[in-house]
Design a protein around this motif. Structure first.
Motif, PDB file in Angstrom:
ATOM      1  N   ASP A 287       0.938  -1.051  -0.181  1.00  0.00           N
ATOM      2  CA  ASP A 287       0.153  -0.064   0.229  1.00  0.00           C
ATOM      3  C   ASP A 287       0.897   0.944   0.223  1.00  0.00           C
ATOM      4  N   TRP A 288       0.503   2.281  -1.014  1.00  0.00           N
ATOM      5  CA  TRP A 288       0.830   3.104  -0.495  1.00  0.00           C
ATOM      6  C   TRP A 288       0.288   4.585   0.185  1.00  0.00           C
ATOM      7  N   TYR A 289       1.516   5.401   0.787  1.00  0.00           N
ATOM      8  CA  TYR A 289       0.447   6.822   1.315  1.00  0.00           C
ATOM      9  C   TYR A 289       0.562   7.557   0.706  1.00  0.00           C
ATOM     10  N   VAL A 290       0.325   9.033   1.437  1.00  0.00           N
ATOM     11  CA  VAL A 290       0.774  10.999   1.372  1.00  0.00           C
ATOM     12  C   VAL A 290       0.251  10.787   3.078  1.00  0.00           C
ATOM     13  N   ARG A 291       1.510  11.203   3.590  1.00  0.00           N
ATOM     14  CA  ARG A 291       1.215  12.122   4.655  1.00  0.00           C
ATOM     15  C   ARG A 291       1.024  13.288   4.078  1.00  0.00           C
ATOM     16  N   GLY A 292       0.045  14.485   4.997  1.00  0.00           N
ATOM     17  CA  GLY A 292       0.124  15.014   4.633  1.00  0.00           C
ATOM     18  C   GLY A 292      -0.694  16.381   5.398  1.00  0.00           C
ATOM     19  N   TYR A 293      -0.998  18.490   5.346  1.00  0.00           N
ATOM     20  CA  TYR A 293      -1.651  18.209   6.100  1.00  0.00           C
ATOM     21  C   TYR A 293      -2.973  18.460   5.627  1.00  0.00           C
ATOM     22  N   CYS A 294      -3.815  18.353   6.515  1.00  0.00           N
ATOM     23  CA  CYS A 294      -5.521  17.920   5.865  1.00  0.00           C
ATOM     24  C   CYS A 294      -5.945  19.237   6.502  1.00  0.00           C
ATOM     25  N   HIS A 295      -6.546  20.532   5.428  1.00  0.00           N
ATOM     26  CA  HIS A 295      -7.175  21.475   6.296  1.00  0.00           C
ATOM     27  C   HIS A 295      -8.428  21.328   6.134  1.00  0.00           C
ATOM     28  N   LEU A 296      -9.293  19.970   6.118  1.00  0.00           N
ATOM     29  CA  LEU A 296     -10.705  19.774   6.186  1.00  0.00           C
ATOM     30  C   LEU A 296      -9.933  18.741   8.242  1.00  0.00           C
ATOM     31  N   ARG A 297      -9.090  18.807   8.483  1.00  0.00           N
ATOM     32  CA  ARG A 297      -9.120  18.087  10.029  1.00  0.00           C
ATOM     33  C   ARG A 297      -8.208  18.835  10.454  1.00  0.00           C
ATOM     34  N   GLU A 298      -7.923  19.881  10.073  1.00  0.00           N
ATOM     35  CA  GLU A 298      -6.523  21.049  10.461  1.00  0.00           C
ATOM     36  C   GLU A 298      -6.057  20.215  11.232  1.00  0.00           C
ATOM     37  N   GLY A 299      -5.071  19.285  10.567  1.00  0.00           N
ATOM     38  CA  GLY A 299      -3.854  18.202  10.851  1.00  0.00           C
ATOM     39  C   GLY A 299      -3.473  17.611  10.062  1.00  0.00           C
ATOM     40  N   LEU A 300      -2.048  16.283  10.887  1.00  0.00           N
ATOM     41  CA  LEU A 300      -1.504  16.071   9.989  1.00  0.00           C
ATOM     42  C   LEU A 300      -2.290  14.314   9.397  1.00  0.00           C
ATOM     43  N   ARG A 301      -2.384  14.458   8.997  1.00  0.00           N
ATOM     44  CA  ARG A 301      -3.242  12.756   8.431  1.00  0.00           C
ATOM     45  C   ARG A 301      -2.465  12.146   6.923  1.00  0.00           C
ATOM     46  N   ASN A 302      -2.803  10.036   7.098  1.00  0.00           N
ATOM     47  CA  ASN A 302      -1.867   9.390   6.561  1.00  0.00           C
ATOM     48  C   ASN A 302      -3.219   9.368   5.324  1.00  0.00           C
ATOM     49  N   PHE A 303      -3.183   9.358   3.922  1.00  0.00           N
ATOM     50  CA  PHE A 303      -3.879   8.646   2.847  1.00  0.00           C
ATOM     51  C   PHE A 303      -3.434   7.703   2.312  1.00  0.00           C
ATOM     52  N   ARG A 304      -4.597   6.822   2.336  1.00  0.00           N
ATOM     53  CA  ARG A 304      -3.729   5.671   1.439  1.00  0.00           C
ATOM     54  C   ARG A 304      -4.441   5.891  -0.237  1.00  0.00           C
TER      55      ARG A 304
END
Length: 341
Positions: free
Chosen positions: A199-216
Motif C-alpha cells: 500500500d502507498w500513502y501520502v502524509r500531509g496537512y489536511c485542511h479539513l481536519r486541521e492536522g497531519l493525516r495519512n491517506f492511502r
C-alpha cells in the motif's frame, strides 16, 4: 581494539575488503581512510591473520585456506601487504531474474523520484556487476506496474500525481473514502510519500481536519493537483512510522502474545506494561474501530482485546462473521473468543 564484539566485527567487515582492494597500504593511511586509530588497524590485522575458511571438524586448515600477510613489512615498516585472501570472492551472486527484478524496482522508484536518483543508479550498476550472467530484460515504464508485467496498476497514475504535487509544493484535492466508509472532500498539502507493504500513502496537512493525516492512495477518488501552493509546515513533526496520535483516538487495552509487541510499537499509548499470564497487557491508540479490527486481523492469535466493551465487541463480531464462512462452528466460536475475550 578493545570494545564490544559487534564493534570489532564492524572494523573487520570494513577492513578486509579494503585490504583486498589495496593489497599494499601503510597502517597510517588505512587508519585515515577508515576513520580508525593506527593501533585499531594493527590489532585488526593481527586478528585477520588468524582467520580463514572453516576447516572440517578435527582437521587443521591448510595454509591457502588462511589469510596471510607479509609480517616483515608489517612489523618493520608498518605496512600491510596482504599476500593471501580467502573467501572474499566466493560470495553468492544474484541470478539474472533476481537482479532484473531488483533493477526494475529501482528504475521504477527512480522515475517516480522517491529517493536519491544517483544512489539508486549506483546500486543498480552494482547489481548488474554482482549477477550471474546478464540480467533478464524486464521493461519498466509508466504503463507497467514496476515489476516487468504488462498489467497496468490503477494506482500508478495517482502515485505519480501525488509525487509531482509533493515535489512542486502544490495542494492536492480529492474525495477520500476513510476506514469508516465515509467519503469526504479533502484538501491536503502533501509532505511525504511512502509505502507500507503493498500500500502507498501520502502524509500531509489536511485542511479539513486541521492536522497531519495519512491517506492511502487506493482510497483517493479523483485526485487533482491544484495551483494553490502548500503552506509552511516546518513546525510539523514528520517522524517515521505509519500511525500518529491525535486527541480523538480511542484508548484500547489489549493482551499481546510473545512476538506480537514489535508490530504494535507505532500504536502504543504509553510505556506501561503488565504481565497477564503468558501475555503482555498494553494500551493502544486507535483512530477508529474498523482500524482496530484490521490491526487485530493482521496479527492472528497474537492480540486479544480487553477493553473498552465497544472495541471488544467490534473484534468479536468480525471474528464471528469470518468464522461463519467456515463449516466448523466450534472453530468459529474459539476464534471469536480468543480475539476479543
Amino acid at each position: 581494539m578493545a570494545g564490544r564484539a559487534d564493534d570489532k566485527l564492524s572494523v573487520l567487515l570494513a577492513l578486509v575488503p579494503y585490504l583486498v582492494a589495496q593489497r599494499v597500504v601503510a597502517v597510517e593511511e588505512a587508519a585515515e581512510q577508515l576513520g580508525l586509530t593506527p593501533e585499531a588497524i594493527r590489532e585488526a590485522v593481527r586478528l585477520i591473520a588468524l582467520t580463514g575458511i572453516a576447516a572440517t571438524a578435527g582437521e587443521e586448515p591448510m595454509h591457502d585456506e588462511m589469510f596471510d600477510i607479509d609480517w616483515d613489512a608489517f612489523l618493520d615498516e608498518d605496512v600491510i601487504v596482504l599476500s593471501n585472501a580467502v573467501g572474499i570472492g566466493e560470495y553468492l551472486r544474484f541470478s539474472s531474474s533476481e537482479s532484473a527484478a531488483l533493477i526494475s524496482g529501482l528504475t521504477y522508484l527512480s522515475r517516480l523520484q522517491l529517493g536519491e536518483r544517483a544512489a539508486m543508479d549506483d546500486l543498480a550498476a552494482r547489481l548488474r556487476e554482482g549477477t550471474v550472467g546478464d540480467p533478464m530484460p524486464l521493461l519498466v515504464s509508466s504503463a507497467t506496474n514496476g515489476v516487468g508485467t504488462a498489467d497496468p496498476d490503477p494506482d500508478d497514475g495517482v502515485l505519480a500525481l501525488v509525487v509531482a504535487a509533493r515535489d512542486a509544493g502544490r495542494r492536492l484535492e480529492f474525495e477520500y473514502r476513510s476506514g469508516k466508509d465515509e467519503t469526504l472532500r479533502r484538501q491536503v498539502d502533501p509532505l511525504q510519500v511512502y509505502s507500507d507493504g503493498p500500500d502507498w500513502y501520502v502524509r500531509g496537512y489536511c485542511h479539513l481536519r486541521e492536522g497531519l493525516r495519512n491517506f492511502r492512495l487506493d482510497r483517493m477518488i479523483g485526485p487533482v493537483m491544484t495551483d494553490v501552493p502548500v503552506d509552511d509546515h516546518s513546525d510539523l513533526p514528520l517522524e517515521d512510522g505509519l500511525f500518529h496520535p491525535s486527541d480523538s483516538d480511542l484508548q484500547v487495552v489489549v493482551d499481546v502474545a510473545a512476538g506480537g509487541l514489535p508490530f504494535l510499537v507505532d500504536y502504543l499509548a504509553d510505556d506501561e506494561r503488565a504481565v497477564v499470564g503468558d501475555r503482555t497487557r498494553v494500551t493502544l491508540r486507535i483512530a477508529h474501530l474498523p482500524g482496530l479490527v484490521r490491526l487485530v486481523s493482521s496479527l492472528p492469535g497474537l492480540v486479544r482485546v480487553v477493553a473498552p466493551e465497544p472495541a471488544r465487541l467490534a473484534v468479536e463480531h468480525w471474528a464471528a462473521a469470518a468464522a461463519a464462512r467456515y463449516p466448523s462452528e466450534d472453530a468459529g466460536t474459539a476464534a471469536a473468543g480468543d480475539s476479543a475475550r
